[in-house]
Design a protein around this motif. Sequence first.
Motif, PDB file in Angstrom:
ATOM      1  N   UNK A  27       0.832  -1.207   0.000  1.00 33.73           N
ATOM      2  CA  UNK A  27       0.000   0.000   0.000  1.00 33.73           C
ATOM      3  C   UNK A  27       0.862   1.251   0.000  1.00 33.73           C
ATOM      4  N   UNK A  28       1.944   1.246   0.763  1.00 31.50           N
ATOM      5  CA  UNK A  28       2.835   2.415   0.763  1.00 31.50           C
ATOM      6  C   UNK A  28       3.404   2.677  -0.630  1.00 31.50           C
ATOM      7  N   UNK A  29       3.719   1.615  -1.363  1.00 33.63           N
ATOM      8  CA  UNK A  29       4.223   1.762  -2.725  1.00 33.63           C
ATOM      9  C   UNK A  29       3.135   2.322  -3.641  1.00 33.63           C
ATOM     10  N   UNK A  30       1.929   1.797  -3.534  1.00 38.66           N
ATOM     11  CA  UNK A  30       0.804   2.271  -4.345  1.00 38.66           C
ATOM     12  C   UNK A  30       0.531   3.748  -4.042  1.00 38.66           C
ATOM     13  N   UNK A  31       0.566   4.103  -2.769  1.00 45.59           N
ATOM     14  CA  UNK A  31       0.324   5.492  -2.342  1.00 45.59           C
ATOM     15  C   UNK A  31       1.403   6.415  -2.900  1.00 45.59           C
ATOM     16  N   UNK A  32       2.655   5.973  -2.791  1.00 43.08           N
ATOM     17  CA  UNK A  32       3.777   6.791  -3.272  1.00 43.08           C
ATOM     18  C   UNK A  32       3.688   7.017  -4.784  1.00 43.08           C
ATOM     19  N   UNK A  33       3.405   5.946  -5.529  1.00 40.57           N
ATOM     20  CA  UNK A  33       3.301   6.062  -6.987  1.00 40.57           C
ATOM     21  C   UNK A  33       2.165   6.997  -7.398  1.00 40.57           C
ATOM     22  N   UNK A  34       1.110   7.059  -6.573  1.00 42.63           N
ATOM     23  CA  UNK A  34      -0.041   7.909  -6.877  1.00 42.63           C
ATOM     24  C   UNK A  34       0.153   9.345  -6.376  1.00 42.63           C
ATOM     25  N   UNK A  35       1.273   9.590  -5.695  1.00 42.95           N
ATOM     26  CA  UNK A  35       1.536  10.918  -5.164  1.00 42.95           C
ATOM     27  C   UNK A  35       0.636  11.295  -3.995  1.00 42.95           C
ATOM     28  N   UNK A  36       0.223  10.304  -3.219  1.00 43.15           N
ATOM     29  CA  UNK A  36      -0.713  10.535  -2.111  1.00 43.15           C
ATOM     30  C   UNK A  36      -0.080  10.350  -0.729  1.00 43.15           C
ATOM     31  N   UNK A  37       1.254  10.330  -0.662  1.00 43.54           N
ATOM     32  CA  UNK A  37       1.935  10.055   0.603  1.00 43.54           C
ATOM     33  C   UNK A  37       1.596  11.043   1.711  1.00 43.54           C
ATOM     34  N   UNK A  38       1.250  12.281   1.363  1.00 42.62           N
ATOM     35  CA  UNK A  38       0.914  13.234   2.419  1.00 42.62           C
ATOM     36  C   UNK A  38      -0.530  13.098   2.878  1.00 42.62           C
ATOM     37  N   UNK A  39      -1.300  12.225   2.220  1.00 45.57           N
ATOM     38  CA  UNK A  39      -2.719  12.091   2.560  1.00 45.57           C
ATOM     39  C   UNK A  39      -3.086  10.761   3.200  1.00 45.57           C
ATOM     40  N   UNK A  40      -2.254   9.744   2.996  1.00 41.47           N
ATOM     41  CA  UNK A  40      -2.577   8.411   3.516  1.00 41.47           C
ATOM     42  C   UNK A  40      -1.348   7.856   4.224  1.00 41.47           C
ATOM     43  N   UNK A  41      -1.545   7.386   5.454  1.00 41.31           N
ATOM     44  CA  UNK A  41      -0.465   6.728   6.183  1.00 41.31           C
ATOM     45  C   UNK A  41      -0.905   5.320   6.570  1.00 41.31           C
ATOM     46  N   UNK A  42       0.065   4.423   6.653  1.00 42.91           N
ATOM     47  CA  UNK A  42      -0.212   3.008   6.911  1.00 42.91           C
ATOM     48  C   UNK A  42       0.618   2.476   8.063  1.00 42.91           C
ATOM     49  N   UNK A  43       0.073   1.474   8.699  1.00 44.56           N
ATOM     50  CA  UNK A  43       0.772   0.726   9.737  1.00 44.56           C
ATOM     51  C   UNK A  43       0.223  -0.696   9.675  1.00 44.56           C
ATOM     52  N   UNK A  44       0.799  -1.588  10.467  1.00 44.77           N
ATOM     53  CA  UNK A  44       0.291  -2.956  10.534  1.00 44.77           C
ATOM     54  C   UNK A  44       0.427  -3.474  11.954  1.00 44.77           C
ATOM     55  N   UNK A  45      -0.381  -4.491  12.265  1.00 44.14           N
ATOM     56  CA  UNK A  45      -0.386  -5.080  13.601  1.00 44.14           C
ATOM     57  C   UNK A  45      -0.894  -6.512  13.503  1.00 44.14           C
ATOM     58  N   UNK A  46      -0.699  -7.252  14.583  1.00 45.90           N
ATOM     59  CA  UNK A  46      -1.182  -8.623  14.646  1.00 45.90           C
ATOM     60  C   UNK A  46      -2.202  -8.797  15.761  1.00 45.90           C
ATOM     61  N   UNK A  47      -3.083  -9.737  15.588  1.00 46.52           N
ATOM     62  CA  UNK A  47      -4.052 -10.059  16.631  1.00 46.52           C
ATOM     63  C   UNK A  47      -3.302 -10.544  17.877  1.00 46.52           C
ATOM     64  N   UNK A  48      -2.292 -11.372  17.666  1.00 47.08           N
ATOM     65  CA  UNK A  48      -1.500 -11.879  18.791  1.00 47.08           C
ATOM     66  C   UNK A  48      -0.160 -11.143  18.840  1.00 47.08           C
ATOM     67  N   UNK A  49       0.456 -11.145  19.990  1.00 51.09           N
ATOM     68  CA  UNK A  49       1.727 -10.453  20.159  1.00 51.09           C
ATOM     69  C   UNK A  49       2.928 -11.372  20.190  1.00 51.09           C
ATOM     70  N   UNK A  50       2.751 -12.606  19.740  1.00 52.14           N
ATOM     71  CA  UNK A  50       3.827 -13.604  19.816  1.00 52.14           C
ATOM     72  C   UNK A  50       5.105 -13.155  19.108  1.00 52.14           C
ATOM     73  N   UNK A  51       4.970 -12.406  18.022  1.00 48.52           N
ATOM     74  CA  UNK A  51       6.144 -11.991  17.237  1.00 48.52           C
ATOM     75  C   UNK A  51       6.521 -10.526  17.482  1.00 48.52           C
ATOM     76  N   UNK A  52       5.953  -9.916  18.508  1.00 47.44           N
ATOM     77  CA  UNK A  52       6.190  -8.495  18.764  1.00 47.44           C
ATOM     78  C   UNK A  52       7.693  -8.183  18.790  1.00 47.44           C
TER      79      UNK A  52
END
Length: 163
Positions: A27-52
């Motif tokens: 998504x960050x790549x798609x956003x960057x290519x579309x020139x929308x980096x200042x309008x959309x920010x992304x993060x990710x997380x897991x339901x479990x914290x086993x790999x935190x």
Amino acid sequence: MENEMTKTLLFVCLGNICRSPSAEAVMNTVIEKAGKSSYITCDSAGIIGHHEGERADSRMRVHAARRSYDLISISRQFRSKTDFDKFDLIIGMDDQNIKDLQSQARNEADLKKIVKMTDYCSKYKHYKTVPDPYYGGEAGFELVLDLLEDACDGLLNHLNGKI
């Protein structure tokens, strides 16, 4: 009326080491290519914290790198007390992720933020979830990336009317 609105997206899978960090990178790549980096920010997380605190699965990083995606995020667990307030959309990768997120929702407003990644697919509409590639072979990692590329394009199209 505001001139520019920003959107914050959180991608969620079970452990935050394969699907959701890949969705974040695609998504960050798609956003960057579309020139929308200042309008959309992304993060990710897991339901479990086993790999935190861990980087994405090494196999997922290899497959992503072949397509020029750099999986740089560090795994963390979903935090309902803050994430529902911080993010506009919380995007689960499969039906169980959606159920888990819904069970942590505090109210109707939280529930309305939860969507499924494959709902944004156009080429791969027959896939109802982004399958977990963790216990499978190389083809599973490639399928995840195919689905995410399709869904991220669709998600950006969906957001274009809202930013």
